[in-house]
Enzyme design. Structure first.
Site, PDB file in Angstrom:
ATOM      1  CB  ALA A 144     -91.693 -19.306   8.714  1.00 22.06           C
ATOM      2  CB  SER A 145     -90.957 -16.464  13.253  1.00 21.09           C
ATOM      3  OG  SER A 145     -90.087 -17.222  14.066  1.00 21.09           O
ATOM      4  CB  SER A 146     -86.265 -14.912  13.382  1.00 21.30           C
ATOM      5  OG  SER A 146     -85.970 -16.158  13.912  1.00 21.30           O
TER       6      SER A 146
ATOM      7  CG  ASP B 149     -93.002 -28.407  19.809  1.00 19.03           C
ATOM      8  OD1 ASP B 149     -92.029 -28.157  19.065  1.00 19.03           O
ATOM      9  OD2 ASP B 149     -93.011 -29.337  20.642  1.00 19.03           O
TER      10      ASP B 149
ATOM     11  CB  ALA C 219     -82.073 -22.527  15.050  1.00 14.63           C
TER      12      ALA C 219
ATOM     13  CE1 TYR D  98     -70.860 -20.910   8.389  1.00 14.90           C
ATOM     14  CE2 TYR D  98     -69.982 -22.068  10.300  1.00 14.90           C
ATOM     15  CZ  TYR D  98     -69.881 -21.064   9.353  1.00 14.90           C
ATOM     16  OH  TYR D  98     -68.795 -20.220   9.353  1.00 14.90           O
TER      17      TYR D  98
ATOM     18  CE1 TYR E 185     -72.457 -23.868  13.822  1.00 13.14           C
ATOM     19  CE2 TYR E 185     -71.922 -25.715  12.408  1.00 13.14           C
ATOM     20  CZ  TYR E 185     -72.847 -24.827  12.905  1.00 13.14           C
ATOM     21  OH  TYR E 185     -74.142 -24.911  12.499  1.00 13.14           O
TER      22      TYR E 185
ATOM     23  CE  LYS F 162     -76.654 -26.930  11.022  1.00 11.91           C
ATOM     24  NZ  LYS F 162     -78.100 -26.700  10.897  1.00 11.91           N
TER      25      LYS F 162
ATOM     26  CB  THR G 130     -79.459 -15.783  13.360  1.00 11.84           C
ATOM     27  OG1 THR G 130     -78.785 -16.915  13.915  1.00 11.84           O
ATOM     28  CG2 THR G 130     -79.162 -15.705  11.871  1.00 11.84           C
TER      29      THR G 130
HETATM   30  P1  NAD Z   1     -83.267 -18.453  14.218  1.00  9.39           P
HETATM   31  O1  NAD Z   1     -83.092 -18.683  15.688  1.00  9.39           O
HETATM   32  O2  NAD Z   1     -83.187 -17.069  13.711  1.00  9.39           O
HETATM   33  O3  NAD Z   1     -84.682 -19.061  13.746  1.00  9.39           O
HETATM   34  C1  NAD Z   1     -85.146 -20.288  14.192  1.00  9.39           C
HETATM   35  C2  NAD Z   1     -86.589 -20.493  13.819  1.00  9.39           C
HETATM   36  O4  NAD Z   1     -87.021 -21.747  14.372  1.00  9.39           O
HETATM   37  C3  NAD Z   1     -87.557 -19.431  14.354  1.00  9.39           C
HETATM   38  O5  NAD Z   1     -88.554 -19.183  13.375  1.00  9.39           O
HETATM   39  C4  NAD Z   1     -88.199 -20.123  15.552  1.00  9.39           C
HETATM   40  O6  NAD Z   1     -89.509 -19.654  15.892  1.00  9.39           O
HETATM   41  C5  NAD Z   1     -88.265 -21.527  15.031  1.00  9.39           C
HETATM   42  N1  NAD Z   1     -88.422 -22.539  16.088  1.00  9.39           N
HETATM   43  C6  NAD Z   1     -87.572 -22.854  17.087  1.00  9.39           C
HETATM   44  N2  NAD Z   1     -88.087 -23.866  17.821  1.00  9.39           N
HETATM   45  C7  NAD Z   1     -89.283 -24.194  17.263  1.00  9.39           C
HETATM   46  C8  NAD Z   1     -90.282 -25.156  17.558  1.00  9.39           C
HETATM   47  N3  NAD Z   1     -90.166 -26.012  18.578  1.00  9.39           N
HETATM   48  N4  NAD Z   1     -91.390 -25.185  16.772  1.00  9.39           N
HETATM   49  C9  NAD Z   1     -91.544 -24.321  15.742  1.00  9.39           C
HETATM   50  N5  NAD Z   1     -90.617 -23.412  15.409  1.00  9.39           N
HETATM   51  C10 NAD Z   1     -89.503 -23.339  16.161  1.00  9.39           C
HETATM   52  O7  NAD Z   1     -82.207 -19.428  13.504  1.00  9.39           O
HETATM   53  P2  NAD Z   1     -81.316 -19.324  12.181  1.00  9.39           P
HETATM   54  O8  NAD Z   1     -79.947 -18.896  12.592  1.00  9.39           O
HETATM   55  O9  NAD Z   1     -82.031 -18.628  11.089  1.00  9.39           O
HETATM   56  O10 NAD Z   1     -81.165 -20.873  11.840  1.00  9.39           O
HETATM   57  C11 NAD Z   1     -81.963 -21.577  10.915  1.00  9.39           C
HETATM   58  C12 NAD Z   1     -81.126 -22.694  10.314  1.00  9.39           C
HETATM   59  O11 NAD Z   1     -80.051 -22.107   9.558  1.00  9.39           O
HETATM   60  C13 NAD Z   1     -80.458 -23.623  11.345  1.00  9.39           C
HETATM   61  O12 NAD Z   1     -80.482 -24.952  10.879  1.00  9.39           O
HETATM   62  C14 NAD Z   1     -79.023 -23.115  11.373  1.00  9.39           C
HETATM   63  O13 NAD Z   1     -78.096 -24.097  11.790  1.00  9.39           O
HETATM   64  C15 NAD Z   1     -78.848 -22.764   9.901  1.00  9.39           C
HETATM   65  N6  NAD Z   1     -77.685 -21.892   9.607  1.00  9.39           N
HETATM   66  C16 NAD Z   1     -77.447 -20.773  10.331  1.00  9.39           C
HETATM   67  C17 NAD Z   1     -76.307 -20.009  10.058  1.00  9.39           C
HETATM   68  C18 NAD Z   1     -75.997 -18.774  10.861  1.00  9.39           C
HETATM   69  O14 NAD Z   1     -74.861 -18.252  10.749  1.00  9.39           O
HETATM   70  N7  NAD Z   1     -76.937 -18.251  11.617  1.00  9.39           N
HETATM   71  C19 NAD Z   1     -75.443 -20.381   9.019  1.00  9.39           C
HETATM   72  C20 NAD Z   1     -75.758 -21.510   8.257  1.00  9.39           C
HETATM   73  C21 NAD Z   1     -76.868 -22.272   8.571  1.00  9.39           C
END
Ligand code: NAD
Length: 398
Positions: free
Chosen positions: A49-51, A112, A142, A227, A237, A246, A277
């Site tokens: 939830a943090s980013s 975690d 992620a 994705y 990808y 995925k 991201t």
């Molecule tokens: P991000 O790195 O911004 O955020 C990941 C989050 O997971 C953070 O809140 C982090 O603290 C948390 N996290 C990681 N390891 C953890 C753990 N062990 N325990 C608890 N929390 C943990 O990632 P994002 O790019 O927002 O990706 C989120 C999802 O969206 C992924 O499944 C990614 O594949 C998908 N996605 C991303 C894109 C893109 O272009 N970035 C596109 C489509 C889908």
């Protein structure tokens, strides 16, 4: 007075501006509020939830739909002047403070998510302090590593091609360089590791634990961000290790759907658009695709940041009337990215890019770099420099 410096190692951000992170959370809240309210879930659990996508989800649901939220994330707090912690740590705090001002519950678990203990702690909290049930569970993790909670073995994911190496241009934001990279095909161990970390196993474990504990409301929905991309990024990808992970989430969605049927629940894969991201910046070649895509989509008026995309997903699609699904039942907000003219223009544009011109107005390196900087609290609109001490940062509670 602390000095916040933007430091990079390759495409990984090392520095953080905690006050900039706070301003960015406020900017995203403002974006959602300006769109008005919508009818949505009231009790939401967000894992990751943090980013970026997870944080945007939390902001849209809290400030758009008035939801109480639980956020699980893995972040680090400040230790001293040289080790200020991670952006997500400060995002969690800024979100909680803003949500509580509006009398919304905003509980942060910083631990975690892959462990059994985390799942049990969240379940206890839902039972004892969150009204007993959740009506939406968002899975937005992620990570590069995961420790299997049963065996204790730690797996590492690898973003790699399958079968053949892939050669292509990449961008290094630290040196502002455009260079040729070769991505080797994954070994069997790397494929298995990526499936373990980024596949759907942990999502399923969460849903099983929540169901078993009877904390899922009748009609519960669980979403997971995927994705798929296009032919322009398929070699590394969709057709690579991440694509397999995925596809595993697609399979796990079927399993989850089956065991949620008796409570009218649903597991929904949401194929989200390409955004900047922490996780996507380290996908080889992807920054080049992004600077082409963003340029084309900005000109067409369809470029979205995570908050824009996510708010549209929940407001207009999931809890609105504009949902678009594919034949596999996945929600497809990525249709703007996949639009054939957008893809054709992106392809033509990225074929012209080279060392000399990638950072000119031909493409959208400026957008990529700004969006990347914002993730760590730099280049944030509306940010005003303020004095803050390490003691004040350490006193903040998540
Ligand atoms: P991000 O790195 O911004 O955020 C990941 C989050 O997971 C953070 O809140 C982090 O603290 C948390 N996290 C990681 N390891 C953890 C753990 N062990 N325990 C608890 N929390 C943990 O990632 P994002 O790019 O927002 O990706 C989120 C999802 O969206 C992924 O499944 C990614 O594949 C998908 N996605 C991303 C894109 C893109 O272009 N970035 C596109 C489509 C889908």
């Amino acid at each position: 007075m602390l000095k916040f410096e933007q430091k990079l190692r390759g495409n990984v951000a090392l520095g953080v501006n905690p006050l900039g992170c706070k301003q960015e959370v406020l900017n995203q809240i403002e974006y959602v509020k300006n769109k008005g309210t919508y009818q949505g879930p009231k009790k939401v659990l967000i894992i990751g939830a943090s980013s970026s996508y997870g944080l945007a989800t939390r902001i849209s649901l809290a400030f758009g739909a008035g939801a109480d939220t639980i956020g699980v994330s893995y972040e680090k707090g400040p230790k001293n002047e040289r080790s200020l912690g991670t952006a997500g740590w400060y995002n969690n705090i800024a979100f909680r403070e803003a949500a509580e001002k509006e009398d919304l519950i905003a509980k942060n678990f910083v631990q975690d998510a892959f462990s059994h203990e985390s799942k049990q702690e969240v379940i206890e909290y839902i039972k004892n302090e969150f009204g007993g049930k959740v009506d939406l569970v968002v899975y937005s993790l992620a990570s590069g590593r995961r420790t299997d909670p049963d065996t204790g073995e730690t797996y590492t994911s690898a973003i790699k091609a399958l079968g053949e190496p892939v050669v292509g241009p990449n961008i290094n934001m630290q040196n502002q360089d455009f260079y040729t990279e070769t991505l080797e095909p994954a070994t069997d161990q790397e494929i298995a590791g990526t499936l373990k970390v980024m596949g759907g196993e942990d999502w399923q474990l969460w849903m099983e634990a929540l169901k078993e504990a009877d904390v899922l409301a009748d009609g519960v929905l669980t979403t997971n961000y995927s994705y798929l991309g296009t032919e322009l990024n398929r070699p590394y990808y969709g057709g690579g290790t991440l694509g397999l992970a995925k596809a595993d989430c697609d399979e796990k969605a079927k399993t989850i759907n089956a065991f949620l049927a008796d409570i009218n629940g649903k597991a929904q894969i949401v194929v989200a658009t390409a955004v900047t991201t922490k996780a996507s910046s380290v996908i080889p070649f992807f920054p080049v695709y992004c600077i082409g895509l963003y340029k084309v989509m900005t000109e067409k008026g369809t470029h979205e940041t995570p908050i824009m995309h996510i708010d549209r997903i929940y407001r207009d699609m999931v809890y609105g009337t504009k949902a678009e699904y594919d034949e596999a039942g996945r929600l497809r907000p990525d249709s703007w990215e996949l639009d054939s003219d957008t893809q054709a223009q992106t392809k033509a544009l990225i074929q012209q890019l080279n060392k000399e011109n990638f950072n000119t107005e031909l493409a959208a390196y400026d957008i990529l770099y700004k969006e990347f900087s914002i993730l760590s609290g730099f280049m944030v609109d509306g940010y005003i420099e303020q004095d803050v001490t390490i003691e004040e940062l350490k006193a903040l509670e998540y």
